[in-house]
Enzyme design. Structure first.
Site, short mmCIF file in Angstrom:
data_model
loop_
_atom_site.label_atom_id
_atom_site.label_comp_id
_atom_site.label_asym_id
_atom_site.label_seq_id
_atom_site.Cartn_x
_atom_site.Cartn_y
_atom_site.Cartn_z
N GLN A 95 -4.64 -1.26 9.63
CA GLN A 95 -4.54 -2.56 9.09
C GLN A 95 -5.20 -3.49 10.00
OE1 GLN A 95 -3.15 -3.41 5.88
NE2 GLN A 95 -4.12 -5.37 6.61
N LYS A 149 0.68 -1.25 0.18
CA LYS A 149 0.09 0.07 -0.17
C LYS A 149 0.93 1.15 -0.07
CE LYS A 149 -3.63 -2.41 2.14
NZ LYS A 149 -4.43 -2.84 3.38
N ASP A 205 -10.99 2.90 3.94
CA ASP A 205 -11.37 1.50 3.96
C ASP A 205 -12.97 1.59 3.89
OD1 ASP A 205 -9.47 -0.44 3.71
OD2 ASP A 205 -8.94 -0.16 5.61
#
Ligand code: NDP
Length: 303
Positions: free
Chosen positions: A98, A54, A121
């Site tokens: 994460q 990422k 997200d």
């Protein structure tokens, strides 16, 4: 001879990234540099790999990347204050924590502590609620990527019967919401569904998000169905020389179903590359929304 189409996630992801990069150049001309903060708690190897890719992708596109590596022993309060400071940082437009988080931390509390406008997200309750009401929101990356792929290969989805196997908040539920938004007739299947193969045989579109290697077999698939395999499972498999090797497989038994379906995503190379491209998409989206800049992608790169 088989005549299925291989739905190429790498190629579509690249097309998406090229468009995102152009839009980032335009934002920079307006003195806006999108910033993405990636927060990693602990040292889970798989999470470290995801975070590295990422960060590398952000750098490729000219997104300012902030990478926070925090101890597995961090307290919930300390993590919440890290998020608060990222919320307050005007150079940060997207915040990603994460997952999974260590067991002593309340994941839902942490996800909801992220400013919903910086929620790249799409896991914040406000964004999940907005998506279910058909309102403007950030959309979780894997569902977004899955639907962009489907529409690019299938065109109009109106009236299609879609079966989503899986009902997680990360994949199953939001992908079903997007199918509904695109006028599909949607069935959610899960571990309590009775006669799952029969349910799936009604489907024009199957989205498999189960977490079980090669679970979807030929008896799940009607002739001509389109399959999006979200699964990523590491398994030991023998190669042609009989050596056991670690390989990634999906939730669909590709070789068993490919001749029956009209199109299918491979694993790897299907939904996986779309997920990371859609994270960049969401970072651009958040930066555009925060600065009141129009956000419009090409017709074939929208969910
Ligand atoms: P979860 O474990 O959160 O959810 C799995 C879902 O599958 C649940 O709803 C569960 O049902 C259902 N399920 C489990 N067993 C069965 C069964 N025997 N029959 C029918 N349904 C079943 O997983 P995620 O949604 O997070 O991920 C799903 C898959 O997608 C995984 O392989 C994961 O690695 C992959 N993934 C891939 C990504 C990518 O970038 N390509 C990103 C995210 C995930 P129930 O609710 O009843 O328990």
């Amino acid at each position: 001879m088989s005549s299925y189409t291989l739905i190429d996630g790498k190629q579509t992801a690249e097309a998406l990234l090229v468009e995102i990069e152009k839009k980032i150049i335009n934002l920079k001309k307006q003195n806006i540099t999108p910033g993405l903060a990636v927060v990693l708690v602990g040292n889970d190897k798989a999470s470290e790999t995801y975070v590295r890719s990422k960060v590398a992708m952000s750098e490729r596109l000219g997104i300012k990347s902030i990478h926070k590596e925090l101890s597995v022993e961090i307290s919930e309060d300390e993590l919440l204050s890290e998020i608060e400071s990222l919320n307050a940082d005007d150079s940060v437009h997207g915040i990603l924590v994460q997952l999974p988080l260590p067991a002593h931390i309340d994941t839902e509390k942490v996800l909801n502590a992220i400013d919903y406008q910086k929620d790249v997200d799409g896991f914040h309750t406000l964004n999940a609620g907005a998506l279910s009401k058909g309102l403007e929101s950030t959309i979780p990356c894997t569902p977004l990527g899955s639907i962009i792929l489907l529409k690019r290969y299938l065109g109009d989805l109106s009236g299609k019967n879609a079966v989503v196997i899986g009902r997680s908040n990360i994949v199953g539920k939001p992908v079903g919401q997007l199918l509904l938004k695109n006028n599909c007739t949607v069935t959610y299947a899960h571990s309590r569904t009775k006669d799952l193969p029969a349910v799936c045989r009604q489907a024009d579109i199957i989205i498999a998000a189960i977490g079980k290697p090669e679970f979807v077999g030929s008896d799940f698939v009607k002739e001509g169905a389109v399959i999006i395999d979200v699964g990523i499972n590491a398994v030991q498999k023998e190669d042609s020389d009989g050596n056991s090797k670690r390989r990634l497989v999906g939730d669909v038994d590709f070789n068993a179903v490919c001749d029956k379906c009209s199109a299918i995503t491979p694993v790897p190379g299907g939904v996986g590359p779309m997920t990371i491209a859609c994270l960049m998409y969401n970072c651009l989206y958040c930066a555009s929304m925060i600065h009141n800049v129009d956000f419009e992608m090409s017709d074939d790169l929208r969910a």
